[in-house]
Design a protein around this motif. Structure first.
Motif, PDB file in Angstrom:
ATOM      1  N   VAL A  12      -7.654  -3.575   1.426  1.00 57.77           N
ATOM      2  CA  VAL A  12      -6.488  -4.069   1.743  1.00 57.77           C
ATOM      3  C   VAL A  12      -5.507  -2.860   2.196  1.00 57.77           C
ATOM      4  O   VAL A  12      -5.723  -1.741   1.842  1.00 57.77           O
ATOM      5  CB  VAL A  12      -5.473  -4.846   0.435  1.00 57.77           C
ATOM      6  CG1 VAL A  12      -6.253  -5.948   0.037  1.00 57.77           C
ATOM      7  CG2 VAL A  12      -5.263  -3.821  -0.380  1.00 57.77           C
ATOM      8  N   GLU A  13      -4.887  -3.359   3.252  1.00 58.91           N
ATOM      9  CA  GLU A  13      -4.005  -2.290   3.936  1.00 58.91           C
ATOM     10  C   GLU A  13      -2.592  -2.930   4.690  1.00 58.91           C
ATOM     11  O   GLU A  13      -2.778  -3.787   5.502  1.00 58.91           O
ATOM     12  CB  GLU A  13      -4.664  -1.268   5.062  1.00 58.91           C
ATOM     13  CG  GLU A  13      -4.159  -0.322   5.756  1.00 58.91           C
ATOM     14  CD  GLU A  13      -3.888   0.878   4.818  1.00 58.91           C
ATOM     15  OE1 GLU A  13      -3.060   1.990   5.149  1.00 58.91           O
ATOM     16  OE2 GLU A  13      -4.551   1.018   3.875  1.00 58.91           O
ATOM     17  N   PHE A  14      -1.533  -2.392   4.320  1.00 58.92           N
ATOM     18  CA  PHE A  14      -0.155  -2.587   5.124  1.00 58.92           C
ATOM     19  C   PHE A  14      -0.252  -2.057   6.391  1.00 58.92           C
ATOM     20  O   PHE A  14      -0.555  -0.653   6.345  1.00 58.92           O
ATOM     21  CB  PHE A  14       0.782  -2.438   3.994  1.00 58.92           C
ATOM     22  CG  PHE A  14       1.229  -3.515   2.986  1.00 58.92           C
ATOM     23  CD1 PHE A  14       1.721  -4.739   3.417  1.00 58.92           C
ATOM     24  CD2 PHE A  14       0.863  -3.152   1.719  1.00 58.92           C
ATOM     25  CE1 PHE A  14       2.228  -5.792   2.574  1.00 58.92           C
ATOM     26  CE2 PHE A  14       1.148  -4.228   0.996  1.00 58.92           C
ATOM     27  CZ  PHE A  14       1.786  -5.399   1.222  1.00 58.92           C
ATOM     28  N   ASN A  15       0.526  -2.507   7.306  1.00 56.21           N
ATOM     29  CA  ASN A  15       0.939  -1.655   8.580  1.00 56.21           C
ATOM     30  C   ASN A  15       2.193  -0.863   8.071  1.00 56.21           C
ATOM     31  O   ASN A  15       2.807  -0.949   6.981  1.00 56.21           O
ATOM     32  CB  ASN A  15       1.320  -2.358   9.797  1.00 56.21           C
ATOM     33  CG  ASN A  15       2.327  -3.426   9.951  1.00 56.21           C
ATOM     34  OD1 ASN A  15       2.867  -3.601   8.526  1.00 56.21           O
ATOM     35  ND2 ASN A  15       2.807  -3.773  11.006  1.00 56.21           N
ATOM     36  N   GLN A  16       2.551  -0.076   8.933  1.00 57.07           N
ATOM     37  CA  GLN A  16       3.712   0.804   8.808  1.00 57.07           C
ATOM     38  C   GLN A  16       4.920   0.200   8.402  1.00 57.07           C
ATOM     39  O   GLN A  16       5.703   0.639   7.512  1.00 57.07           O
ATOM     40  CB  GLN A  16       3.883   1.791   9.907  1.00 57.07           C
ATOM     41  CG  GLN A  16       2.907   2.762  10.182  1.00 57.07           C
ATOM     42  CD  GLN A  16       1.708   2.284  10.938  1.00 57.07           C
ATOM     43  OE1 GLN A  16       1.515   1.218  11.218  1.00 57.07           O
ATOM     44  NE2 GLN A  16       0.811   3.171  11.044  1.00 57.07           N
ATOM     45  N   THR A  17       5.426  -1.018   8.879  1.00 58.65           N
ATOM     46  CA  THR A  17       6.495  -1.670   8.494  1.00 58.65           C
ATOM     47  C   THR A  17       6.423  -2.641   7.560  1.00 58.65           C
ATOM     48  O   THR A  17       7.417  -3.104   6.978  1.00 58.65           O
ATOM     49  CB  THR A  17       6.708  -2.594   9.928  1.00 58.65           C
ATOM     50  OG1 THR A  17       5.972  -3.493   9.954  1.00 58.65           O
ATOM     51  CG2 THR A  17       7.091  -1.542  11.021  1.00 58.65           C
ATOM     52  N   GLY A  18       5.249  -2.884   6.782  1.00 59.35           N
ATOM     53  CA  GLY A  18       5.034  -4.161   5.824  1.00 59.35           C
ATOM     54  C   GLY A  18       5.016  -5.271   6.139  1.00 59.35           C
ATOM     55  O   GLY A  18       4.876  -6.146   5.662  1.00 59.35           O
ATOM     56  N   ASP A  19       5.075  -5.680   7.713  1.00 60.92           N
ATOM     57  CA  ASP A  19       5.164  -7.082   8.197  1.00 60.92           C
ATOM     58  C   ASP A  19       3.775  -7.661   8.328  1.00 60.92           C
ATOM     59  O   ASP A  19       3.496  -8.779   7.978  1.00 60.92           O
ATOM     60  CB  ASP A  19       5.969  -7.040   9.401  1.00 60.92           C
ATOM     61  CG  ASP A  19       7.403  -6.688   9.371  1.00 60.92           C
ATOM     62  OD1 ASP A  19       7.874  -6.923   8.379  1.00 60.92           O
ATOM     63  OD2 ASP A  19       7.894  -6.118  10.365  1.00 60.92           O
ATOM     64  N   LEU A  20       2.854  -6.805   8.300  1.00 58.73           N
ATOM     65  CA  LEU A  20       1.466  -7.285   8.296  1.00 58.73           C
ATOM     66  C   LEU A  20       0.609  -6.615   7.323  1.00 58.73           C
ATOM     67  O   LEU A  20       0.724  -5.378   6.858  1.00 58.73           O
ATOM     68  CB  LEU A  20       0.839  -6.928   9.731  1.00 58.73           C
ATOM     69  CG  LEU A  20       1.466  -7.271  10.887  1.00 58.73           C
ATOM     70  CD1 LEU A  20       0.923  -7.135  12.280  1.00 58.73           C
ATOM     71  CD2 LEU A  20       1.384  -8.911  10.897  1.00 58.73           C
ATOM     72  N   LEU A  21      -0.295  -7.366   6.449  1.00 64.08           N
ATOM     73  CA  LEU A  21      -1.299  -6.945   5.564  1.00 64.08           C
ATOM     74  C   LEU A  21      -2.778  -7.434   6.056  1.00 64.08           C
ATOM     75  O   LEU A  21      -2.962  -8.596   6.333  1.00 64.08           O
ATOM     76  CB  LEU A  21      -0.848  -7.579   4.422  1.00 64.08           C
ATOM     77  CG  LEU A  21      -2.099  -7.622   3.190  1.00 64.08           C
ATOM     78  CD1 LEU A  21      -2.016  -6.105   2.835  1.00 64.08           C
ATOM     79  CD2 LEU A  21      -1.403  -8.320   1.863  1.00 64.08           C
ATOM     80  N   ALA A  22      -3.558  -6.468   6.175  1.00 63.54           N
ATOM     81  CA  ALA A  22      -5.066  -6.708   6.520  1.00 63.54           C
ATOM     82  C   ALA A  22      -5.792  -6.596   5.166  1.00 63.54           C
ATOM     83  O   ALA A  22      -5.479  -5.797   4.652  1.00 63.54           O
ATOM     84  CB  ALA A  22      -5.432  -5.666   7.579  1.00 63.54           C
TER      85      ALA A  22
END
Length: 221
Positions: free
Chosen positions: A28-38
């Motif tokens: 799992v990995e969040f993007n820099q803003t935390g708005d997207l989670l992959a």
């Protein structure tokens, strides 16, 4: 107490009957803003979740910024497929080992995903308009007979339902002998590192056919 036990039994039965080994999340990995989670799973799929934003009126009532803690599915795509290394007679699993987001430079998002051998760069973008009024094509995209064209028109963009497009941009392969277990994006936004048990490579995002092997520091006894 009895209801909780019965509910737990139903949940376990559902997981056993409908959740397969390929559905198990492996990274799992969040993007820099935390708005997207992959999330990546053992079946080679990547699922991107987007954080829902509350209505402005509702957020003001509770004194919050408008960001809720709920994430909904934003996009799903197949990142890797099972493969076979014929030189080593080795099966390569499709399982996603790592995902890393790149710093956002425009409206699109970019991320790296890797299985044991191959690293891929993906572009995630939104489209809510479509062009209409082509001169040489009809509404279904077929070429028109030039002899039937009597006037020219300027194509226009018209609103349409929001679509999330995920496209592969680069494929970085044949850089590791052993299984890739880590990737890290550099702060310059142009290079990244990939590592296996014995080797670290530095890649440029625009070059797929070669990488630079970093010198290893061995501990002396």
């Amino acid at each position: 107490m009895g209801e909780d036990a019965e509910s737990s039994k139903i949940n376990h039965t559902f997981l056993r009957d409908y959740v397969t080994e390929a559905d198990v999340i492996s990274t799992v990995e969040f993007n820099q803003t935390g708005d997207l989670l992959a999330t990546g799973d053992k079946g080679g799929r990547v699922v991107i979740f987007q954080r829902e934003t509350e209505c402005k009126g509702e957020s003001e009532e509770v004194g919050e910024t408008g960001d809720s803690g709920e994430y909904n599915v934003y996009s799903t795509f197949q990142s890797h497929e099972p493969d076979f290394d014929y030189l080593k007679s080795l099966e390569i699993e499709e399982k996603i080992n790592k995902i890393r987001w790149l710093s956002q430079q425009n409206a699109a998002h970019f991320l790296l995903s890797t299985n044991d051998k191959t690293i891929k760069l993906w572009k995630v973008s939104e489209r809510d308009k479509r062009p209409e009024g082509y001169n040489l094509k009809d509404e279904e995209g077929r070429l028109k007979d030039i002899s039937t064209i009597t006037s020219l028109q300027v194509p226009v963009l018209k609103p349409t339902d929001l679509m999330v497009e995920v496209r592969p941009r680069r494929v970085f392969a044949n850089g590791h002998t052993y299984h890739v277990n880590s990737i890290s994006v550099n702060s310059d936004g142009e290079t990244y590192l990939s590592a296996d048990d014995l080797r670290i490579n530095m890649w440029h995002l625009g070059i797929t056919d070669r990488s630079f092997r970093l010198p290893q520091i061995e501990q002396r006894e």
